[in-house]
Write a protein that holds these residues in place. Structure first.
Motif, short mmCIF file in Angstrom:
data_model
loop_
_atom_site.label_atom_id
_atom_site.label_comp_id
_atom_site.label_asym_id
_atom_site.label_seq_id
_atom_site.Cartn_x
_atom_site.Cartn_y
_atom_site.Cartn_z
N ASN A 1 25.27 17.86 11.21
CA ASN A 1 26.04 16.68 10.78
C ASN A 1 25.14 15.60 10.17
O ASN A 1 25.55 14.45 10.05
CB ASN A 1 26.83 16.10 11.95
N GLN A 2 23.92 15.97 9.76
CA GLN A 2 22.98 14.99 9.22
C GLN A 2 22.47 15.40 7.84
O GLN A 2 22.16 16.57 7.61
CB GLN A 2 21.76 14.84 10.13
N THR B 1 23.92 10.25 9.51
CA THR B 1 24.56 11.08 10.53
C THR B 1 26.06 10.83 10.51
O THR B 1 26.51 9.69 10.67
CB THR B 1 24.01 10.75 11.93
N LEU B 2 26.84 11.90 10.30
CA LEU B 2 28.29 11.81 10.37
C LEU B 2 28.70 11.86 11.83
O LEU B 2 28.45 12.85 12.53
CB LEU B 2 28.94 12.97 9.61
N ASN B 3 29.30 10.78 12.31
CA ASN B 3 29.73 10.69 13.70
C ASN B 3 31.15 11.25 13.85
O ASN B 3 31.91 11.32 12.88
CB ASN B 3 29.68 9.24 14.18
N ASP B 4 31.50 11.64 15.07
CA ASP B 4 32.81 12.22 15.36
C ASP B 4 33.96 11.29 14.98
O ASP B 4 35.04 11.75 14.61
CB ASP B 4 32.94 12.59 16.84
N ASN B 5 33.76 9.97 15.04
CA ASN B 5 34.83 9.02 14.74
C ASN B 5 34.92 8.66 13.25
O ASN B 5 35.67 7.78 12.87
CB ASN B 5 34.67 7.75 15.57
N GLY B 6 34.15 9.34 12.41
CA GLY B 6 34.20 9.11 10.96
C GLY B 6 33.22 8.08 10.44
O GLY B 6 33.07 7.92 9.24
N THR B 7 32.56 7.35 11.34
CA THR B 7 31.52 6.43 10.90
C THR B 7 30.28 7.23 10.51
O THR B 7 30.14 8.41 10.86
CB THR B 7 31.14 5.41 12.00
#
Length: 167
Positions: free
Chosen positions: A111-112, A135-141
């Motif tokens: 995810n990076q 980094t793509l976080n689980d919450n979309g940030t």
């Protein structure tokens, strides 16, 4: 007759070639940085607004263009990001209104997206690199962290921001 054959080849050959390669930037590699596309507010690690960033797909989806403006409007910058199929890496060229520039390359891992500059020698013969990780976080940030490395070790974090999508 030769002119007619050349004209026909140029006309129909060009059409056939353009149709064949109509989507040269459609493979998964060209989409691996799409998670950064959008209009974002950016906060620092304390939650303070530091700026706004717009990332859009350009050139038929073959590149991403970034447009940054700080919250006080004094700092601006632009980057062009593209997947280089020849060396199978993403590349970024960043230029800002202070005359600064940075060239980075690298790839997505999980995810990076991790892009680094080439190493430069310091007067003390240390090798210094810049590394920026999105980094793509689980919450979309998206978290963006810009680190300076000496001899492969992080010595400074120049920026640690969190992107919140607004569009």
């Amino acid at each position: 007759m030769k002119k007619l054959i050349v004209i026909l080849f140029m006309t129909y050959g060009t059409i056939a070639f353009s149709q064949k390669d109509a989507c040269v930037c459609c493979s998964d590699a060209y989409h691996s940085f799409d998670f950064w596309v959008g209009t974002w507010t950016v906060t620092d690690s304390n939650g303070n607004l530091v700026g706004k960033n717009t990332i859009e797909k350009v050139e038929g989806g073959c590149a991403l263009r970034e447009r940054w403006i700080s919250s006080n409007g004094k700092s601006t910058g632009t980057s062009l990001n593209f997947y280089n199929g020849e060396n199978e890496q993403w590349e970024q060229l960043w230029i800002d209104n202070s005359g600064g520039h940075l060239k980075l390359s690298g790839n997505r891992k999980g995810n990076q997206m991790i892009l680094s500059s080439e190493g430069k020698s310091t007067p003390e013969d240390q090798i210094v690199k810049n590394r920026i990780t999105w980094t793509l976080n689980d919450n979309g940030t998206v978290r963006q962290q810009w680190e300076v490395l000496e001899e492969g070790q992080v010595v400074t974090v120049l920026f640690d921001g969190l992107y919140h999508k607004i569009e």
